[in-house]
Design a protein around this motif. Sequence first.
Motif, PDB file in Angstrom:
ATOM      1  N   GLU A 137      -1.425   6.128   2.736  1.00 56.63           N
ATOM      2  CA  GLU A 137      -1.575   5.965   4.171  1.00 56.63           C
ATOM      3  C   GLU A 137      -1.392   7.292   4.912  1.00 56.63           C
TER       4      GLU A 137
ATOM      5  N   LYS B  85      -6.355   0.694   1.416  1.00 58.61           N
ATOM      6  CA  LYS B  85      -6.208  -0.684   0.953  1.00 58.61           C
ATOM      7  C   LYS B  85      -7.156  -0.980  -0.206  1.00 58.61           C
TER       8      LYS B  85
ATOM      9  N   ASN C 181      -5.889   0.910  -3.230  1.00 65.78           N
ATOM     10  CA  ASN C 181      -4.733   0.235  -3.806  1.00 65.78           C
ATOM     11  C   ASN C 181      -5.170  -0.978  -4.642  1.00 65.78           C
ATOM     12  N   GLU C 182      -6.147  -1.717  -4.142  1.00 66.41           N
ATOM     13  CA  GLU C 182      -6.644  -2.879  -4.879  1.00 66.41           C
ATOM     14  C   GLU C 182      -7.278  -2.457  -6.202  1.00 66.41           C
TER      15      GLU C 182
ATOM     16  N   THR D 176     -10.888  -5.030   4.871  1.00 70.53           N
ATOM     17  CA  THR D 176      -9.802  -5.906   4.455  1.00 70.53           C
ATOM     18  C   THR D 176      -9.254  -6.741   5.606  1.00 70.53           C
TER      19      THR D 176
ATOM     20  N   ASP E   5      -9.834   1.865   6.156  1.00 62.39           N
ATOM     21  CA  ASP E   5      -9.613   0.808   5.163  1.00 62.39           C
ATOM     22  C   ASP E   5      -9.530   1.378   3.743  1.00 62.39           C
TER      23      ASP E   5
ATOM     24  N   THR F 145       0.837  -1.195   0.000  1.00 64.11           N
ATOM     25  CA  THR F 145       0.000   0.000   0.000  1.00 64.11           C
ATOM     26  C   THR F 145       0.879   1.255   0.000  1.00 64.11           C
TER      27      THR F 145
END
Length: 309
Positions: A57, A69, A72-73, A237, A66, A52
């Motif tokens: 962050e 994350k 990023n996905e 996540t 969350d 990440t």
Amino acid sequence: MAFSEVIKVQEFDCADSVLLEFVKSSDTERLFRGQGDSTWGLAPSVCRDRHTSFFLESVVDERFPDGPKVFNEIVNLSNFLNACDRSGLRVSGDSHMLRHALENLVIPNSESRHVDPIKYSGRWPGNDRSILQFMAQAQHHGVSTRLLDWSKSPVVAIYFAIEQLIRQFDQEASAGDLCVSKVRELITDQKLAVFSLDIKSVNAYREQFTVVNVPGFTSVNLAAQQGVFTVMQGHETSELDMLQNKHLLHLFTKYTFPIRLVPELYEKCSLLGVNAATMYPGYDGAAKMCRQEVLIADLRQKLLNLNET
């Protein structure tokens, strides 16, 4: 709480017993997943992705921890889609809805409205078939997602448990960490596992997770591996490990077997038509099988040497 206290566990000490049990338990209402270490949970690859962005962050809104994350996905999926386009490769599940969702960071819902996945991360990825199908294709080519791989075949699951274990041995040997004492420790303490998931009552748990079936053309590997996926719904996540959901535990059975059975089980799986060459059709699979044959022979010799000491 220990897994053995909440999940039915069967331990095996003979290769033939392992195969006999799995063949008996193979039916259309069970899925199987092999793991190289019986202590691992049932968490998807996105939970193990440590890449990440630091920038993400550092600017995260405390109300939506969350968010980075999920962002990023989605970015990784978008990058994979763009790379497929640049290479002229077919995108499984390709649709206006898929591209709009990835480009605009939105989740389509049943009311034709769009939900922000950063603010409402538990709703990602939704239930749109095109998005789930594309995620399955991306995952089978190494992109981390919140889909968890399963197979309809218990023999395939045994093979993947073995593949993960010998990959672990190979990595530790390459790093110079596989001394005699380490080998003895692994063989003594570590077991492999195959989980079975009872999906007869899956509709009763649709608020918790979904079973995702995708067309065989999604990936040649997926078709060969009789692959199916599960995806947790309504969870962040950090909550995607299925074994951490107490409402689902009765659906699982865990079968374990010691490392010393691996060489024999590897050979028996291959005789049944399950090996790297068949699981990864093509030249890469053939090369992978060549490497695995060497690793299995090396493991067999290590086991013999330990028996003699």
